[in-house]
Design an enzyme around this catalytic site. Structure first.
Site, PDB file in Angstrom:
ATOM      1  N   VAL A  14      38.365 -56.368  34.237  1.00 26.48           N
ATOM      2  CA  VAL A  14      39.560 -55.854  35.126  1.00 26.48           C
ATOM      3  C   VAL A  14      40.557 -57.039  35.406  1.00 26.48           C
ATOM      4  O   VAL A  14      41.771 -57.074  35.143  1.00 26.48           O
ATOM      5  CB  VAL A  14      38.788 -55.522  36.442  1.00 26.48           C
ATOM      6  CG1 VAL A  14      40.167 -55.216  37.472  1.00 26.48           C
ATOM      7  CG2 VAL A  14      38.272 -54.080  36.449  1.00 26.48           C
ATOM      8  N   ASP A  32      36.877 -68.017  37.883  1.00 27.11           N
ATOM      9  CA  ASP A  32      35.623 -67.257  37.469  1.00 27.11           C
ATOM     10  C   ASP A  32      34.543 -68.324  37.884  1.00 27.11           C
ATOM     11  O   ASP A  32      34.506 -69.646  37.395  1.00 27.11           O
ATOM     12  CB  ASP A  32      35.279 -67.004  36.190  1.00 27.11           C
ATOM     13  CG  ASP A  32      34.273 -65.669  36.064  1.00 27.11           C
ATOM     14  OD1 ASP A  32      34.811 -64.513  35.822  1.00 27.11           O
ATOM     15  OD2 ASP A  32      33.177 -65.889  36.405  1.00 27.11           O
ATOM     16  N   ARG A  37      32.325 -69.018  30.511  1.00 23.39           N
ATOM     17  CA  ARG A  37      33.269 -67.833  30.409  1.00 23.39           C
ATOM     18  C   ARG A  37      34.740 -68.565  30.346  1.00 23.39           C
ATOM     19  O   ARG A  37      35.674 -68.291  29.556  1.00 23.39           O
ATOM     20  CB  ARG A  37      33.243 -66.615  31.404  1.00 23.39           C
ATOM     21  CG  ARG A  37      34.284 -65.682  31.019  1.00 23.39           C
ATOM     22  CD  ARG A  37      34.252 -64.592  32.037  1.00 23.39           C
ATOM     23  NE  ARG A  37      35.254 -63.646  31.660  1.00 23.39           N
ATOM     24  CZ  ARG A  37      35.244 -62.663  30.664  1.00 23.39           C
ATOM     25  NH1 ARG A  37      34.413 -62.816  29.566  1.00 23.39           N
ATOM     26  NH2 ARG A  37      36.290 -62.102  30.234  1.00 23.39           N
ATOM     27  N   THR A  83      31.148 -54.424  41.423  1.00 20.18           N
ATOM     28  CA  THR A  83      30.418 -53.932  42.724  1.00 20.18           C
ATOM     29  C   THR A  83      29.672 -52.758  41.956  1.00 20.18           C
ATOM     30  O   THR A  83      29.812 -51.773  42.131  1.00 20.18           O
ATOM     31  CB  THR A  83      31.481 -53.156  43.625  1.00 20.18           C
ATOM     32  OG1 THR A  83      32.439 -52.435  42.923  1.00 20.18           O
ATOM     33  CG2 THR A  83      32.256 -54.157  44.561  1.00 20.18           C
ATOM     34  N   THR A 118      35.980 -51.491  43.144  1.00 20.35           N
ATOM     35  CA  THR A 118      35.396 -50.224  43.631  1.00 20.35           C
ATOM     36  C   THR A 118      34.451 -50.399  44.792  1.00 20.35           C
ATOM     37  O   THR A 118      33.571 -50.941  44.665  1.00 20.35           O
ATOM     38  CB  THR A 118      34.923 -49.438  42.482  1.00 20.35           C
ATOM     39  OG1 THR A 118      36.134 -49.312  41.423  1.00 20.35           O
ATOM     40  CG2 THR A 118      34.765 -48.016  42.851  1.00 20.35           C
ATOM     41  N   CYS A 258      31.363 -47.571  36.192  1.00 20.50           N
ATOM     42  CA  CYS A 258      32.034 -46.535  37.039  1.00 20.50           C
ATOM     43  C   CYS A 258      31.452 -45.175  37.259  1.00 20.50           C
ATOM     44  O   CYS A 258      31.112 -44.937  38.562  1.00 20.50           O
ATOM     45  CB  CYS A 258      33.676 -46.618  36.365  1.00 20.50           C
ATOM     46  SG  CYS A 258      34.519 -47.993  36.658  1.00 20.50           S
ATOM     47  N   ARG A 329      26.766 -52.457  30.460  1.00 19.48           N
ATOM     48  CA  ARG A 329      26.464 -52.184  31.916  1.00 19.48           C
ATOM     49  C   ARG A 329      26.148 -50.913  32.249  1.00 19.48           C
ATOM     50  O   ARG A 329      26.808 -49.967  31.808  1.00 19.48           O
ATOM     51  CB  ARG A 329      27.582 -52.793  33.053  1.00 19.48           C
ATOM     52  CG  ARG A 329      28.108 -54.201  32.834  1.00 19.48           C
ATOM     53  CD  ARG A 329      29.351 -54.377  33.678  1.00 19.48           C
ATOM     54  NE  ARG A 329      30.362 -54.002  32.861  1.00 19.48           N
ATOM     55  CZ  ARG A 329      31.740 -53.880  33.619  1.00 19.48           C
ATOM     56  NH1 ARG A 329      31.803 -54.419  34.765  1.00 19.48           N
ATOM     57  NH2 ARG A 329      32.790 -53.406  32.827  1.00 19.48           N
TER      58      ARG A 329
END
Length: 422
Positions: A14, A32, A37, A83, A118, A258, A329
């Protein structure tokens, strides 16, 4: 008009596309806590394979850092951290809380903090705002302000990208709501929808994936019914799909960050206000059972062919939660693998998209370099990667022993070409 500097916290699926798009327009700090990364991003390498090198070059106002002090000059903070849920299926807001603490430590008067992660309705104002106030010593809606604009990134989808997906926006005051909306209009070609409140924007996001989860659960249940009636589910869906308003969902394993997670956030909030969400949790229960269902179906087919499931060699093709992306994930393929292991089977997992080191660390699974010819008693197509779509039935079956079972979860083959499918 003063062009405010933006800080984007969290540079995953995202945050990075957001940083790239805003980095074409104004000064942006991409932050981050993962130093490795950050080093890769500075070299214009996206380990998620979503952003091309030329896109990094186009974002000539973007800098990457893991140093909190670099955020001090920013006036707008956008939080895009994960989240997930914990092992009890409850919201895990650890990253969101830590990010709020980081922002609070550099927050100044008139700053705006926008959350994209989210959450359940109310979380921004009930969880994040108090942390921001405590850490900064500032007063919400007097000294600083908040917004919420739910992420709508679809990993692996090259046709629906950030700029092409309409953005829901909101703010903690009428004036801030307008400013947040205008901010996103700078980069979202598809336009925006300004929600009436932060809670409404939060709720809009959470029901998007809850609705999808329930629709897929219905199709998964129908697939099990049709199996007992001895009719092909795909054929039924094709026939029903000739009506213009029939929704084109397919059965399968429902995972990811999600759809397999968000319903639990809504259920958590529902429980808080004294309501038990029966339909939402029933859909989750059914979808969570699909790995076990598929493993048992494969076992039955093996028995019919006089193949012993115990100590059988099983090939699972695909580990990610969706096709053509490295994102694993919350993948429900893990449930399938674990079920076969509970039968005392030997399981090989092949997925050309995943990072083998990450998978080994997270799941304790060694991804094989390629399937071995004539080794397997059963082959399960679990993910519809393009690499698998390009294979013929004979090529896939060449991995199996002379007597084997081929099960197709994703309808990559014709009904007549597999021994079983959802």
């Amino acid at each position: 008009m003063i062009i405010k500097k933006i800080a984007i916290l969290g540079l995953g699926y995202v945050g990075l596309p957001l940083a790239i798009e805003f980095g074409k327009k104004r000064e942006v700090i991409g932050f981050d806590i993962n130093v490795e990364r950050i080093d890769l991003l500075k070299k214009k390498i996206d380990p998620n394979l979503e952003i091309l090198k030329k896109e990094f070059s186009e974002a000539n106002h973007l800098e990457f850092t893991s140093n909190i002090d670099d955020l001090k000059e920013c006036k707008i903070f956008i939080v895009t951290v994960p989240t997930p849920i914990d092992h009890n299926k409850r919201p895990d807001l650890t990253s969101l809380k830590k990010s709020s603490e980081i922002v609070g430590s550099v927050l100044k008067k008139s700053d705006i903090v926008i959350f994209e992660s989210t959450v359940y309705p109310g979380a921004t104002e009930e969880i994040c705002v108090p942390i921001l106030e405590k850490k900064s010593g500032l007063s919400f809606n007097n000294d600083f302000y908040c917004g919420y604009s739910p992420e709508r990134i679809n990993p692996g989808d090259k046709n629906h990208r950030l700029a092409d997906i309409k953005k829901v926006t909101s703010g903690s005051t009428a004036e801030v709501s307008i400013e947040v909306d205008e901010l996103y209009k700078e980069i979202v070609v598809a336009g925006t929808h300004k929600a009436e409140s932060i809670k409404i924007a939060e709720a809009a996001k959470i029901i998007e994936n809850t609705q999808r989860d329930l629709n897929i659960a219905l199709i998964n249940e129908l697939a099990q019914i049709f199996k007992r009636i001895d009719i092909d589910t795909e054929a039924v869906l094709k026939a029903a799909g000739t009506k213009w308003n029939f929704l084109p969902f397919r059965p399968g394993l429902v995972g990811g960050h999600c759809i397999g997670v968000d319903p639990y956030y809504l259920a958590h909030k529902a429980n808080e206000v004294g309501f038990y969400p029966e339909m939402i949790l029933a859909g989750r229960k059914l979808n969570n059972s699909m790995g076990s269902y598929v493993a048992n179906e494969v076992s039955k087919l093996m028995t019919k062919k006089s193949i012993q499931i115990s100590e059988a060699n099983i090939l699972i093709m695909g580990l990610t939660f969706k096709e053509n992306c490295p994102d694993h994930r919350n993948t429900q393929v893990i449930d399938l693998i674990n079920e076969f292991k509970s039968f005392n089977s030997n399981v090989d997992v092949y997925d050309p998209w995943v990072d083998k080191k990450n998978v080994a660390n997270e799941y304790k699974i060694q991804i094989i370099d390629k399937p071995i010819l004539k080794k397997y008693d059963a082959i399960v197509i679990a993910v519809a990667h393009d690499e698998f779509k390009s294979l013929t039935e004979d090529q896939i079956r060449s991995f199996g022993k002379d007597n084997h079972v081929l099960y197709d979860i994703k309808y990559l083959l014709k009904a007549s070409e597999s021994d079983g499918r959802l």
